[in-house]
Design an enzyme around this catalytic site. Sequence first.
Site, PDB file in Angstrom:
ATOM      1  CE1 TYR A 121      -3.131  -2.929   0.213  1.00  0.00           C
ATOM      2  CE2 TYR A 121      -3.549  -2.421   2.512  1.00  0.00           C
ATOM      3  CZ  TYR A 121      -3.796  -3.188   1.400  1.00  0.00           C
ATOM      4  OH  TYR A 121      -4.703  -4.219   1.470  1.00  0.00           O
ATOM      5  N   PRO A 165     -16.611  -4.139   1.539  1.00  0.00           N
ATOM      6  CG  PRO A 165     -16.983  -3.517   3.762  1.00  0.00           C
ATOM      7  CD  PRO A 165     -15.882  -3.753   2.765  1.00  0.00           C
TER       8      PRO A 165
END
Length: 336
Positions: A54, A207
């Site tokens: 990241y 999600p």
Amino acid sequence: MDYRYLGNSGLKISEITYGNWLTHGSQVENDMATRCVQAALEAGISTFDTADVYANTKAETVLGEALKGERRESLEIFTKVYWPTGPGGKNDTGLSRKHVMESINGSLQRLQTDYVDLYQAHRYDTETPLEETMQAFADIVRQGKALYIGVSEWTADQIREGVRLSKELGFQLISSQPQYSMLWRVIEDEVVPTSAELGVSQIVWSPIAQGVLTGKYQPGQAPPEGSRATDEKGGADMIKRFMNDDVLTRVQGLKPIADEAGLTMAQLAVAWVLQNDNVAAALVGASRPEQVHENVKAAGVRLEPELMDQIDEVLGDVVERDPGKTAETAPRERVA
């Protein structure tokens, strides 16, 4: 905040887990990232997920700084290894013993900790014998640099073989980190039942389907300026699969369901994944502290079976369920 056991282990984690994939070290200034982490801690989030790739290691550094001064024993810190880091040399990627052993040391230094609670294989490495990778993980656990091992986006067969080897080598593989949402359910037919059988839990990412399930993207309209769909460096490629009028129209149909439940559409999406079998936690990121405060309101929510059925009816056939997508979207060879 509610806390759940991770896999067949005694480790408890916060069911809302803070992830810093697209924010820390790239999209968000460090002081804002620190404020988001503090908001997470104040909300009862104790579990933080990152990865060496990241922002090419910067996200780990920012998270380490943001958590400095916190009681280490009260936190669960997760990171990952696989994708290219550093200059991207021939051994700066994959799950070879060399890369895994060097990567854990770099991650611990950047995170300013002696150990991580969970060290995860960020993808399956088709070019390294699995036995080599699992032996490296076993050594890392024995050295006390990681307490548990997990995987991300592995197929059911790969998880089964990984668990078999972990037992032979005397450590615990307890988690799987797949993409999972109302719109992307490819783990349900194979990965979830296999994981449940083997004592492995899901820590699910995206999600909210990269923001699509917030309802902010309207059918027939251009994406809002500054949104992920317009940011080529911040996930625009991944969100493309959902950016068609059929999907976006169906998503708008979820708003009455969210209203009935007393939730925002984003909260409904997070509550939905947390209610599904084998899910231990939902990974949620934030670029502002207010987003953290809003997301945690999904913790502890129970959706009535009738609402769950209504969600299925509204989304219909736009839901992706093909279990083959896990293998299809995995790298065929190392990226270097």
